[in-house]
Design a protein around this motif. Structure first.
Motif, PDB file in Angstrom:
ATOM      1  N   THR A 157      -6.648  -1.571  -1.202  1.00 32.56           N
ATOM      2  CA  THR A 157      -6.950  -0.157  -0.975  1.00 32.56           C
ATOM      3  C   THR A 157      -6.884   0.585  -2.315  1.00 32.56           C
ATOM      4  OG1 THR A 157      -4.688   0.663  -0.726  1.00 32.56           O
ATOM      5  CG2 THR A 157      -5.710  -0.331   1.239  1.00 32.56           C
ATOM      6  N   GLU A 158      -7.223   1.857  -2.273  1.00 31.58           N
ATOM      7  CA  GLU A 158      -7.151   2.703  -3.468  1.00 31.58           C
ATOM      8  C   GLU A 158      -5.713   2.880  -3.951  1.00 31.58           C
ATOM      9  OE1 GLU A 158      -9.787   4.459  -5.188  1.00 31.58           O
ATOM     10  OE2 GLU A 158     -10.929   2.940  -4.100  1.00 31.58           O
ATOM     11  N   THR A 159      -4.745   2.652  -3.073  1.00 30.84           N
ATOM     12  CA  THR A 159      -3.343   2.869  -3.442  1.00 30.84           C
ATOM     13  C   THR A 159      -2.539   1.570  -3.363  1.00 30.84           C
ATOM     14  OG1 THR A 159      -2.747   3.535  -1.193  1.00 30.84           O
ATOM     15  CG2 THR A 159      -3.387   5.297  -2.718  1.00 30.84           C
ATOM     16  N   SER A 160      -3.202   0.442  -3.615  1.00 30.92           N
ATOM     17  CA  SER A 160      -2.532  -0.860  -3.611  1.00 30.92           C
ATOM     18  C   SER A 160      -1.893  -1.141  -4.963  1.00 30.92           C
ATOM     19  CB  SER A 160      -3.545  -1.977  -3.321  1.00 30.92           C
ATOM     20  OG  SER A 160      -3.980  -1.950  -1.993  1.00 30.92           O
ATOM     21  N   ILE A 220       0.862  -1.174   0.000  1.00 29.35           N
ATOM     22  CA  ILE A 220       0.000   0.000   0.000  1.00 29.35           C
ATOM     23  C   ILE A 220       0.903   1.229   0.000  1.00 29.35           C
ATOM     24  CG2 ILE A 220      -1.791   1.239   1.262  1.00 29.35           C
ATOM     25  CD1 ILE A 220      -2.512  -1.627   2.454  1.00 29.35           C
ATOM     26  N   PHE A 280       1.868   7.015  -5.120  1.00 29.53           N
ATOM     27  CA  PHE A 280       0.959   6.207  -5.943  1.00 29.53           C
ATOM     28  C   PHE A 280       0.595   6.938  -7.244  1.00 29.53           C
ATOM     29  CE2 PHE A 280      -3.216   4.718  -7.285  1.00 29.53           C
ATOM     30  CZ  PHE A 280      -3.019   3.355  -7.318  1.00 29.53           C
ATOM     31  N   GLU A 281       0.355   8.241  -7.131  1.00 28.21           N
ATOM     32  CA  GLU A 281      -0.042   9.045  -8.296  1.00 28.21           C
ATOM     33  C   GLU A 281       1.040   9.082  -9.375  1.00 28.21           C
ATOM     34  OE1 GLU A 281      -0.727  12.759  -6.361  1.00 28.21           O
ATOM     35  OE2 GLU A 281      -2.522  11.996  -5.322  1.00 28.21           O
ATOM     36  N   GLU A 310       1.801   5.468  -0.358  1.00 30.50           N
ATOM     37  CA  GLU A 310       1.356   6.805   0.014  1.00 30.50           C
ATOM     38  C   GLU A 310       0.772   7.459  -1.245  1.00 30.50           C
ATOM     39  OE1 GLU A 310       4.762   8.390   2.933  1.00 30.50           O
ATOM     40  OE2 GLU A 310       5.522   7.418   1.133  1.00 30.50           O
ATOM     41  N   ASP A 311      -0.262   8.282  -1.047  1.00 31.92           N
ATOM     42  CA  ASP A 311      -0.953   8.905  -2.181  1.00 31.92           C
ATOM     43  C   ASP A 311      -0.006   9.613  -3.147  1.00 31.92           C
ATOM     44  OD1 ASP A 311      -3.377   8.031  -1.241  1.00 31.92           O
ATOM     45  OD2 ASP A 311      -3.905   9.922  -0.282  1.00 31.92           O
ATOM     46  N   HIS A 312       0.914  10.429  -2.598  1.00 33.26           N
ATOM     47  CA  HIS A 312       1.765  11.247  -3.467  1.00 33.26           C
ATOM     48  C   HIS A 312       2.726  10.404  -4.300  1.00 33.26           C
ATOM     49  CE1 HIS A 312       4.421  10.843   0.044  1.00 33.26           C
ATOM     50  NE2 HIS A 312       5.419  11.127  -0.770  1.00 33.26           N
TER      51      HIS A 312
END
Length: 125
Positions: free
Chosen positions: A86-89, A59, A65-66, A61-63
Protein backbone atom coordinates in the motif's frame (compact mmCIF):
# COMPACT_ATOMS: atom_id res chain seq x y z
CA UNK A 1 16.55 2.18 32.26
CA UNK A 2 12.96 2.90 31.28
CA UNK A 3 10.03 2.60 33.59
CA UNK A 4 6.61 1.52 32.33
CA UNK A 5 5.52 5.13 31.72
CA UNK A 6 8.21 5.41 29.05
CA UNK A 7 6.87 2.40 27.16
CA UNK A 8 5.04 2.92 23.89
CA UNK A 9 1.83 1.01 23.22
CA UNK A 10 1.31 -0.44 19.75
CA UNK A 11 -1.82 -2.15 18.44
CA UNK A 12 -1.34 -4.74 15.70
CA UNK A 13 -4.36 -5.84 13.64
CA UNK A 14 -3.54 -9.44 12.73
CA UNK A 15 -4.44 -11.12 9.42
CA UNK A 16 -7.64 -12.53 10.91
CA UNK A 17 -8.67 -9.14 12.30
CA UNK A 18 -7.62 -9.80 15.90
CA UNK A 19 -6.16 -6.84 17.74
CA UNK A 20 -2.89 -7.60 19.53
CA UNK A 21 -1.64 -4.91 21.87
CA UNK A 22 1.94 -4.74 23.07
CA UNK A 23 4.42 -2.29 24.52
CA UNK A 24 7.99 -1.50 23.59
CA UNK A 25 10.74 0.91 24.57
CA UNK A 26 11.65 3.96 22.49
CA UNK A 27 14.21 2.78 19.96
CA UNK A 28 12.86 -0.78 19.76
CA UNK A 29 11.91 -1.83 16.25
CA UNK A 30 8.39 -3.10 15.61
CA UNK A 31 9.99 -6.49 14.97
CA UNK A 32 11.48 -6.32 18.50
CA UNK A 33 8.01 -5.54 19.89
CA UNK A 34 6.47 -8.57 18.16
CA UNK A 35 9.29 -10.92 19.24
CA UNK A 36 9.69 -9.61 22.81
CA UNK A 37 5.94 -9.86 23.43
CA UNK A 38 5.54 -13.25 21.69
CA UNK A 39 2.77 -11.87 19.49
CA UNK A 40 1.08 -14.50 17.37
CA UNK A 41 1.78 -13.19 13.86
CA UNK A 42 2.66 -16.10 11.57
CA UNK A 43 6.05 -15.87 9.89
CA UNK A 44 6.65 -12.30 11.07
CA UNK A 45 10.32 -11.30 10.89
CA UNK A 46 11.56 -14.57 9.40
CA UNK A 47 14.99 -13.08 8.56
CA UNK A 48 15.30 -11.50 12.04
CA UNK A 49 15.56 -7.96 10.70
CA UNK A 50 18.39 -8.46 8.20
CA UNK A 51 16.37 -7.02 5.28
CA UNK A 52 16.38 -10.41 3.57
CA UNK A 53 12.62 -11.01 3.58
CA UNK A 54 9.44 -8.96 3.65
CA UNK A 55 7.55 -10.90 6.33
CA UNK A 56 7.42 -7.94 8.74
CA UNK A 57 5.49 -5.84 6.18
CA UNK A 58 3.10 -3.56 8.08
CA UNK A 59 0.56 -0.99 6.93
CA UNK A 60 0.64 2.28 8.84
CA UNK A 61 -1.98 4.93 9.50
CA UNK A 62 -1.40 8.01 7.31
CA UNK A 63 -0.65 10.39 10.19
CA UNK A 64 2.06 8.06 11.52
CA UNK A 65 3.45 7.07 8.11
CA UNK A 66 4.14 10.74 7.31
CA UNK A 67 6.38 11.01 10.39
CA UNK A 68 8.46 7.87 9.81
CA UNK A 69 12.15 8.12 8.98
CA UNK A 70 13.08 8.03 5.30
CA UNK A 71 13.00 4.65 3.61
CA UNK A 72 16.29 3.10 2.46
CA UNK A 73 16.84 1.59 -0.98
CA UNK A 74 17.28 -1.83 0.66
CA UNK A 75 13.93 -1.59 2.42
CA UNK A 76 12.29 -0.34 -0.79
CA UNK A 77 13.67 -3.36 -2.68
CA UNK A 78 12.22 -5.77 -0.10
CA UNK A 79 8.87 -3.97 -0.05
CA UNK A 80 8.68 -4.37 -3.83
CA UNK A 81 8.50 -8.12 -3.16
CA UNK A 82 5.78 -7.88 -0.52
CA UNK A 83 2.17 -8.85 -1.22
CA UNK A 84 -0.59 -6.35 -0.60
CA UNK A 85 1.68 -3.32 -0.84
CA UNK A 86 0.00 0.00 0.00
CA UNK A 87 0.98 3.67 -0.04
CA UNK A 88 1.70 3.42 3.69
CA UNK A 89 3.57 0.09 3.77
CA UNK A 90 6.89 -0.26 5.58
CA UNK A 91 8.92 -3.11 7.04
CA UNK A 92 8.51 -3.40 10.81
CA UNK A 93 12.17 -4.29 11.33
CA UNK A 94 13.13 -0.85 10.01
CA UNK A 95 10.69 1.22 12.07
CA UNK A 96 11.84 2.16 15.56
CA UNK A 97 9.44 3.31 18.25
CA UNK A 98 9.16 6.99 19.07
CA UNK A 99 6.90 8.73 21.59
CA UNK A 100 4.69 10.08 18.79
CA UNK A 101 3.76 6.48 17.91
CA UNK A 102 2.16 5.76 21.29
CA UNK A 103 -1.20 4.02 20.79
CA UNK A 104 -0.77 3.74 17.02
CA UNK A 105 -2.42 0.89 15.15
CA UNK A 106 -0.58 -1.00 12.41
CA UNK A 107 -2.16 -3.61 10.17
CA UNK A 108 -0.60 -6.90 9.13
CA UNK A 109 -1.40 -7.50 5.44
CA UNK A 110 -3.58 -10.51 4.69
CA UNK A 111 -0.96 -12.26 2.57
CA UNK A 112 2.73 -12.43 3.29
CA UNK A 113 5.58 -13.06 0.89
CA UNK A 114 8.94 -14.23 2.09
CA UNK A 115 11.38 -12.68 -0.37
CA UNK A 116 13.79 -15.49 0.44
CA UNK A 117 11.56 -17.90 -1.51
CA UNK A 118 12.75 -17.96 -5.10
CA UNK A 119 9.36 -18.77 -6.64
CA UNK A 120 6.94 -15.87 -6.93
CA UNK A 121 3.47 -17.39 -6.97
CA UNK A 122 1.72 -14.08 -7.66
CA UNK A 123 2.81 -14.03 -11.31
CA UNK A 124 1.14 -17.35 -12.09
CA UNK A 125 -2.41 -16.10 -11.79
Amino acid sequence: MYDSEDKITVHFINRDGDKLTAKGKPGDSLLDVVVNNNLDIDGFGACEGTLACSTCHLIFEDHIFEKLDAITDEEMDMLDLAYGLTETSRLGCQICLKKLMDNMTVRVPEAVADARQSIDMSKNS
